[in-house]
Design a protein around this motif. Sequence first.
Motif, mmCIF file in Angstrom:
data_model
loop_
_atom_site.group_PDB
_atom_site.id
_atom_site.type_symbol
_atom_site.label_atom_id
_atom_site.label_comp_id
_atom_site.label_asym_id
_atom_site.label_seq_id
_atom_site.Cartn_x
_atom_site.Cartn_y
_atom_site.Cartn_z
ATOM 1 N N GLU A 254 23.374 -12.551 -16.355
ATOM 2 C CA GLU A 254 22.790 -13.844 -16.727
ATOM 3 C C GLU A 254 21.317 -13.910 -16.334
ATOM 4 O OE1 GLU A 254 23.396 -18.666 -16.084
ATOM 5 O OE2 GLU A 254 24.953 -17.274 -15.402
ATOM 6 N N LYS A 255 21.018 -13.454 -15.108
ATOM 7 C CA LYS A 255 19.623 -13.452 -14.664
ATOM 8 C C LYS A 255 18.759 -12.606 -15.593
ATOM 9 C CE LYS A 255 16.622 -11.937 -10.900
ATOM 10 N NZ LYS A 255 16.550 -11.269 -9.568
ATOM 11 N N GLY A 256 19.255 -11.427 -15.922
ATOM 12 C CA GLY A 256 18.483 -10.525 -16.763
ATOM 13 C C GLY A 256 18.246 -11.068 -18.157
ATOM 14 N N LEU A 257 19.274 -11.642 -18.741
ATOM 15 C CA LEU A 257 19.122 -12.206 -20.082
ATOM 16 C C LEU A 257 18.098 -13.338 -20.095
ATOM 17 C CD1 LEU A 257 22.838 -12.278 -21.301
ATOM 18 C CD2 LEU A 257 21.010 -10.780 -22.132
ATOM 19 N N ARG A 258 18.088 -14.146 -19.021
ATOM 20 C CA ARG A 258 17.119 -15.247 -18.957
ATOM 21 C C ARG A 258 15.686 -14.720 -18.833
ATOM 22 N NH1 ARG A 258 19.644 -19.982 -18.903
ATOM 23 N NH2 ARG A 258 21.799 -20.098 -18.148
ATOM 24 N N VAL A 259 15.540 -13.647 -18.053
ATOM 25 C CA VAL A 259 14.200 -13.051 -17.920
ATOM 26 C C VAL A 259 13.721 -12.515 -19.269
ATOM 27 C CG1 VAL A 259 12.940 -11.108 -16.923
ATOM 28 C CG2 VAL A 259 14.411 -12.518 -15.468
ATOM 29 N N ILE A 260 14.588 -11.805 -19.981
ATOM 30 C CA ILE A 260 14.199 -11.266 -21.288
ATOM 31 C C ILE A 260 13.872 -12.400 -22.262
ATOM 32 C CG2 ILE A 260 15.011 -9.946 -23.283
ATOM 33 C CD1 ILE A 260 16.734 -8.321 -21.287
ATOM 34 N N HIS A 261 14.677 -13.443 -22.222
ATOM 35 C CA HIS A 261 14.455 -14.578 -23.119
ATOM 36 C C HIS A 261 13.114 -15.243 -22.852
ATOM 37 C CE1 HIS A 261 14.993 -18.825 -24.488
ATOM 38 N NE2 HIS A 261 15.558 -18.218 -25.511
ATOM 39 N N GLU A 267 10.906 -5.490 -18.337
ATOM 40 C CA GLU A 267 10.080 -4.671 -17.449
ATOM 41 C C GLU A 267 10.247 -5.044 -15.973
ATOM 42 O OE1 GLU A 267 7.575 -1.614 -16.528
ATOM 43 O OE2 GLU A 267 8.000 -2.167 -18.621
ATOM 44 N N THR A 268 10.297 -6.332 -15.659
ATOM 45 C CA THR A 268 10.379 -6.759 -14.251
ATOM 46 C C THR A 268 11.767 -6.568 -13.651
ATOM 47 O OG1 THR A 268 10.870 -9.050 -14.900
ATOM 48 C CG2 THR A 268 8.552 -8.469 -14.566
ATOM 49 N N LEU A 269 12.710 -6.173 -14.467
ATOM 50 C CA LEU A 269 14.098 -6.017 -14.003
ATOM 51 C C LEU A 269 14.470 -4.575 -13.683
ATOM 52 C CD1 LEU A 269 15.786 -8.299 -16.690
ATOM 53 C CD2 LEU A 269 15.507 -8.865 -14.260
ATOM 54 N N LEU A 270 13.580 -3.641 -13.970
ATOM 55 C CA LEU A 270 13.947 -2.228 -13.873
ATOM 56 C C LEU A 270 14.421 -1.835 -12.485
ATOM 57 C CD1 LEU A 270 11.179 -0.522 -16.058
ATOM 58 C CD2 LEU A 270 13.505 -1.171 -16.692
ATOM 59 N N ASP A 271 13.805 -2.391 -11.444
ATOM 60 C CA ASP A 271 14.193 -2.028 -10.081
ATOM 61 C C ASP A 271 15.597 -2.508 -9.724
ATOM 62 O OD1 ASP A 271 11.804 -0.757 -9.660
ATOM 63 O OD2 ASP A 271 10.865 -2.413 -8.568
ATOM 64 N N GLU A 272 16.116 -3.474 -10.477
ATOM 65 C CA GLU A 272 17.452 -3.994 -10.197
ATOM 66 C C GLU A 272 18.538 -3.281 -10.994
ATOM 67 O OE1 GLU A 272 17.641 -8.296 -10.336
ATOM 68 O OE2 GLU A 272 15.468 -8.414 -10.060
ATOM 69 N N MET A 273 18.154 -2.394 -11.871
ATOM 70 C CA MET A 273 19.113 -1.731 -12.749
ATOM 71 C C MET A 273 19.606 -0.410 -12.165
ATOM 72 S SD MET A 273 17.546 -2.121 -16.570
ATOM 73 C CE MET A 273 17.034 -3.699 -17.250
ATOM 74 N N GLN A 274 20.831 -0.071 -12.529
ATOM 75 C CA GLN A 274 21.302 1.296 -12.281
ATOM 76 C C GLN A 274 20.509 2.203 -13.220
ATOM 77 O OE1 GLN A 274 25.206 2.690 -13.840
ATOM 78 N NE2 GLN A 274 25.716 3.105 -11.712
#
Length: 304
Positions: A254-261, A267-274
Amino acid sequence: MTGLIAATTSAADKRIAFRAGLTSGKIQRFPGAINPLTAKLVQEIGFEGVYVSGGAFSAGLALPDIGLTTLTEVTAHSAQIARVTDLPVLVDADTGFGEPMSAARTVTILEDAGIAGLHLEDQINPKRCGHLDGKAIVGTDEMVRRLRAAVSARRDPNFVICARTDAAGIEGIDAAIDRATAYAEAGADLIFTEALYTTADFEKFRAAVDVPLLANMTEFGKSQLIPAQVLEKIGYNAVIYPVTTLRLAMGAIEKGLRVIHEEGTQETLLDEMQTRSRLYEVLEYERYNEFDSGIFNFTLDRRQ
């Protein structure tokens, strides 16, 4: 090829391991797996077993946990999880998907799917989430019939049949203790008392019931979140974390989808991804490639 595509440990050996773990004096920790990939992580990190939550499974289908899923759906999902892990898998079988005869069939179907054990509950069918108010339970005699049917259908004596009681929140702990005793006498190997509140409640139950016990450490429910080492010291034999992985995943999604939206990029989510490399490591991608190369090691004769 060993360990690729499917786990190497047989269903029979997984059930033996589950039984041995329940009498080992060491608490058996069963995080919920929302898919087979999660089950591989549960094993890699070092847990003793894998749990398949009915609530998490139904939520994954965008359905509430009120008995809408079928035996066929639950079995297919559970079998996919069981086939990729060497750990025993315990499945939430709700009320057995019908009358006592249905509970008996549920045991045989899940046995054939490679599952190590299931739990049946004493709610009225259709059930609801154990940590919600307004639950209703069947009479002790009816649940005993449900359990006896399940036990009689078991072909592998090491297949674990766990009885869950929701009586504590409706009739009180003493009534739940009475039910647990009756369920054990009916052949249940493990007792799961839903929605106890405090450490003292768990201690009271342990002191009163002389069979292996399972604790449910679900978040945002009625139970205090008690560390596994404390539950072990009390004398509990197993603990499940049924919806934890789903909640972690959905929170991040949910957090990631909101950031992309909002930002138009991840880009700012890469550090949180596997990472891709970590995913491939969990999947054992390199071993698959080695196997594939080893099989496809001939050259076609272009003249033919």
